[in-house]
Design a protein around this motif. Structure first.
Motif, PDB file in Angstrom:
ATOM      1  N   ARG A  61      44.292 -12.092  51.804  1.00 26.05           N
ATOM      2  CA  ARG A  61      43.474 -13.309  51.974  1.00 26.05           C
ATOM      3  C   ARG A  61      44.211 -13.881  53.146  1.00 26.05           C
ATOM      4  NH1 ARG A  61      41.301 -16.442  46.760  1.00 26.05           N
ATOM      5  NH2 ARG A  61      41.071 -14.464  45.378  1.00 26.05           N
ATOM      6  N   ARG A  62      43.190 -14.381  54.340  1.00 24.98           N
ATOM      7  CA  ARG A  62      43.698 -14.943  55.308  1.00 24.98           C
ATOM      8  C   ARG A  62      44.286 -16.277  54.992  1.00 24.98           C
ATOM      9  NH1 ARG A  62      43.477 -13.912  60.448  1.00 24.98           N
ATOM     10  NH2 ARG A  62      43.655 -15.604  61.772  1.00 24.98           N
ATOM     11  N   ILE A  63      45.503 -16.713  55.177  1.00 33.98           N
ATOM     12  CA  ILE A  63      46.200 -17.942  55.096  1.00 33.98           C
ATOM     13  C   ILE A  63      46.706 -18.505  56.349  1.00 33.98           C
ATOM     14  CG2 ILE A  63      48.053 -19.414  53.781  1.00 33.98           C
ATOM     15  CD1 ILE A  63      47.605 -16.879  51.661  1.00 33.98           C
ATOM     16  N   GLY A  64      45.907 -19.270  57.221  1.00 38.01           N
ATOM     17  CA  GLY A  64      46.398 -19.632  58.519  1.00 38.01           C
ATOM     18  C   GLY A  64      46.572 -18.431  59.407  1.00 38.01           C
ATOM     19  N   ASN A  65      47.638 -18.360  59.934  1.00 38.81           N
ATOM     20  CA  ASN A  65      47.654 -17.036  60.804  1.00 38.81           C
ATOM     21  C   ASN A  65      48.588 -15.834  60.065  1.00 38.81           C
ATOM     22  OD1 ASN A  65      46.798 -18.469  63.115  1.00 38.81           O
ATOM     23  ND2 ASN A  65      48.790 -19.439  63.728  1.00 38.81           N
ATOM     24  N   SER A  66      48.574 -16.086  58.966  1.00 36.05           N
ATOM     25  CA  SER A  66      49.218 -15.068  58.003  1.00 36.05           C
ATOM     26  C   SER A  66      48.039 -14.516  56.892  1.00 36.05           C
ATOM     27  CB  SER A  66      50.055 -15.685  57.246  1.00 36.05           C
ATOM     28  OG  SER A  66      51.276 -16.145  57.997  1.00 36.05           O
ATOM     29  N   GLN A  67      48.709 -13.580  56.215  1.00 37.31           N
ATOM     30  CA  GLN A  67      47.972 -12.962  54.918  1.00 37.31           C
ATOM     31  C   GLN A  67      48.604 -13.033  53.834  1.00 37.31           C
ATOM     32  OE1 GLN A  67      46.553  -9.187  56.382  1.00 37.31           O
ATOM     33  NE2 GLN A  67      44.783  -9.871  57.486  1.00 37.31           N
ATOM     34  N   GLY A  68      47.980 -13.128  52.686  1.00 33.65           N
ATOM     35  CA  GLY A  68      48.550 -13.177  51.251  1.00 33.65           C
ATOM     36  C   GLY A  68      47.795 -12.685  50.409  1.00 33.65           C
ATOM     37  N   ILE A  69      48.224 -12.700  49.190  1.00 29.04           N
ATOM     38  CA  ILE A  69      47.511 -12.412  47.836  1.00 29.04           C
ATOM     39  C   ILE A  69      47.823 -13.234  46.898  1.00 29.04           C
ATOM     40  CG2 ILE A  69      47.624  -9.750  48.327  1.00 29.04           C
ATOM     41  CD1 ILE A  69      50.024  -9.581  46.670  1.00 29.04           C
ATOM     42  N   ILE A  70      47.036 -13.383  46.017  1.00 30.33           N
ATOM     43  CA  ILE A  70      47.094 -14.069  44.806  1.00 30.33           C
ATOM     44  C   ILE A  70      47.458 -13.335  43.530  1.00 30.33           C
ATOM     45  CG2 ILE A  70      45.872 -15.901  43.253  1.00 30.33           C
ATOM     46  CD1 ILE A  70      46.088 -17.073  46.224  1.00 30.33           C
TER      47      ILE A  70
END
Length: 85
Positions: A6-15
């Protein structure tokens, strides 16, 4: 388990699911590192020196002994020129 980035600001992450986090003891903070192309998450240590006592005890039992003063007999330019007794 397959998760989408998932896009989180300029980064990507996972839940990550709560049961998975609870299973490994992750509460608020994690230590993260990359090993052989894999991202490894571990619960963050509350005290960075946790476990040192046990490690020193094992080393002593294995026959390792602390070195003497490593700087004994060594001097620097400061010692030679600027130190006054």
């Amino acid at each position: 388990m397959h998760l989408q980035l998932r896009r989180i600001g300029n980064s990507q992450g996972i839940i990550l699911p709560r049961p998975m986090l609870q299973q490994v003891g992750i509460d608020k903070e994690v230590d993260i590192e990359v090993v052989d192309g894999a991202i490894i998450l571990r619960p963050a240590k509350q005290h960075p020196r946790d476990g040192w006592d046990e490690s020193f005890a094992k080393a002593t039992e294995a026959g390792y002994t602390p070195d003497d003063d490593l700087f004994e007999g060594m001097s620097s330019a400061f010692d030679q020129t600027e130190w006054q007794w």
